[in-house]
Scaffold this motif. Structure first.
Motif, short mmCIF file in Angstrom:
data_model
loop_
_atom_site.label_atom_id
_atom_site.label_comp_id
_atom_site.label_asym_id
_atom_site.label_seq_id
_atom_site.Cartn_x
_atom_site.Cartn_y
_atom_site.Cartn_z
N THR A 102 35.71 -42.96 -159.49
CA THR A 102 35.87 -44.41 -159.59
C THR A 102 37.08 -44.89 -158.79
O THR A 102 37.02 -45.92 -158.13
N LEU A 103 38.17 -44.13 -158.85
CA LEU A 103 39.36 -44.50 -158.08
C LEU A 103 39.08 -44.42 -156.59
O LEU A 103 39.48 -45.30 -155.82
N HIS A 104 38.37 -43.39 -156.17
CA HIS A 104 38.01 -43.23 -154.76
C HIS A 104 37.16 -44.41 -154.30
O HIS A 104 37.38 -44.97 -153.22
N LYS A 105 36.22 -44.84 -155.15
CA LYS A 105 35.33 -45.96 -154.80
C LYS A 105 36.13 -47.26 -154.68
O LYS A 105 35.95 -48.04 -153.74
N ILE A 106 37.03 -47.51 -155.64
CA ILE A 106 37.83 -48.75 -155.62
C ILE A 106 38.67 -48.81 -154.35
O ILE A 106 38.73 -49.84 -153.67
N VAL A 107 39.31 -47.70 -154.00
CA VAL A 107 40.15 -47.67 -152.79
C VAL A 107 39.29 -47.87 -151.55
O VAL A 107 39.66 -48.62 -150.64
N SER A 108 38.12 -47.23 -151.50
CA SER A 108 37.23 -47.38 -150.34
C SER A 108 36.79 -48.83 -150.16
O SER A 108 36.79 -49.36 -149.05
N VAL A 109 36.42 -49.48 -151.25
CA VAL A 109 35.97 -50.88 -151.18
C VAL A 109 37.11 -51.78 -150.71
O VAL A 109 36.92 -52.66 -149.87
N LYS A 110 38.32 -51.55 -151.23
CA LYS A 110 39.48 -52.36 -150.81
C LYS A 110 39.80 -52.15 -149.34
O LYS A 110 40.09 -53.10 -148.62
N GLY A 145 38.63 -58.10 -142.85
CA GLY A 145 39.39 -59.34 -142.93
C GLY A 145 39.14 -60.16 -144.19
O GLY A 145 39.48 -61.34 -144.24
N ARG A 146 38.55 -59.55 -145.21
CA ARG A 146 38.30 -60.26 -146.47
C ARG A 146 39.46 -60.01 -147.43
O ARG A 146 40.30 -59.16 -147.20
N ASP A 147 39.48 -60.78 -148.51
CA ASP A 147 40.49 -60.60 -149.55
C ASP A 147 40.19 -59.31 -150.31
O ASP A 147 39.14 -59.20 -150.96
N PRO A 148 41.09 -58.32 -150.27
CA PRO A 148 40.81 -57.04 -150.93
C PRO A 148 40.80 -57.13 -152.45
O PRO A 148 40.26 -56.25 -153.12
N ASN A 149 41.39 -58.17 -153.02
CA ASN A 149 41.46 -58.30 -154.48
C ASN A 149 40.27 -59.05 -155.06
O ASN A 149 40.13 -59.14 -156.27
#
Length: 179
Positions: free
Chosen positions: A93-101, A108-112
């Motif tokens: 899950t952490l790997h996925k969150i970091v990859s998406v961000k 160029g999108r808002d990572p949050n």
């Protein structure tokens, strides 16, 4: 409780919070324990298998928590020994969150804005209001039932509490008791 994947992910996340020096010490200790516990290694005690000897010796060093029962402590130590290679991997899950961000930043999108991991769900105002009213009504009925069925209350105290409840919420009172 038999949920190995959840336990593994929780352990991985916890170990990511440790500073790197302590995490490395812990990794070395678990590696040593896993090697020493292997049945093919030198027998540590004649009457016990290596795995149980290692668990008994190192349990206090790994888990020193008075709120955790001995059985749970032993289970945790055995779990850590059995999964010693996996607990230091990056949780999925952490790997996925970091990859998406990172992808959002690259595009160029808002990572949050969207992490891909949802903790809560947005609902509209009318659904919120309806859910809140239903939950309040259910809890008031539950409170009324508790007061009515509490054998520890005297008849006088119960009558007083029911009277107070009727003054505040006559509709719920009538729904529970009828006319």
């Amino acid at each position: 409780n038999g949920k190995t994947q959840v336990a593994l992910e929780a352990t991985q996340l916890f170990l990511k919070l440790l500073d790197s020096h302590r995490r490395e010490e812990f990794r070395r200790l678990l590696s040593f324990m896993a090697v020493a516990a292997h049945p093919a290694e030198f027998r540590l005690q004649k009457e016990s298998e290596n795995r149980m000897v290692v668990k008994r010796i190192f349990s206090k060093a790994l888990v020193d928590n008075k709120n955790l029962s001995k059985g749970k402590t032993d289970l945790l130590v055995l779990f850590l020994m059995d999964h010693q290679k996996d607990v230091f991997k990056i949780p999925g899950t952490l790997h996925k969150i970091v990859s998406v961000k990172l992808t959002a930043i690259q595009q160029g999108r808002d990572p949050n804005r969207d992490t891909g991991y949802i903790y809560c769900q947005r609902i509209d105002q009318s659904n919120y209001s309806n859910d809140a009213q239903k939950a309040t009504r259910d809890e008031l009925l539950n409170l009324l039932k508790t007061i009515n069925e509490d054998s520890k209350l005297s008849a006088k105290e119960k009558k007083k509490l029911l009277g107070q409840f009727y003054k505040s919420h006559p509709d719920i009172f009538i729904e529970y008791f009828g006319d």
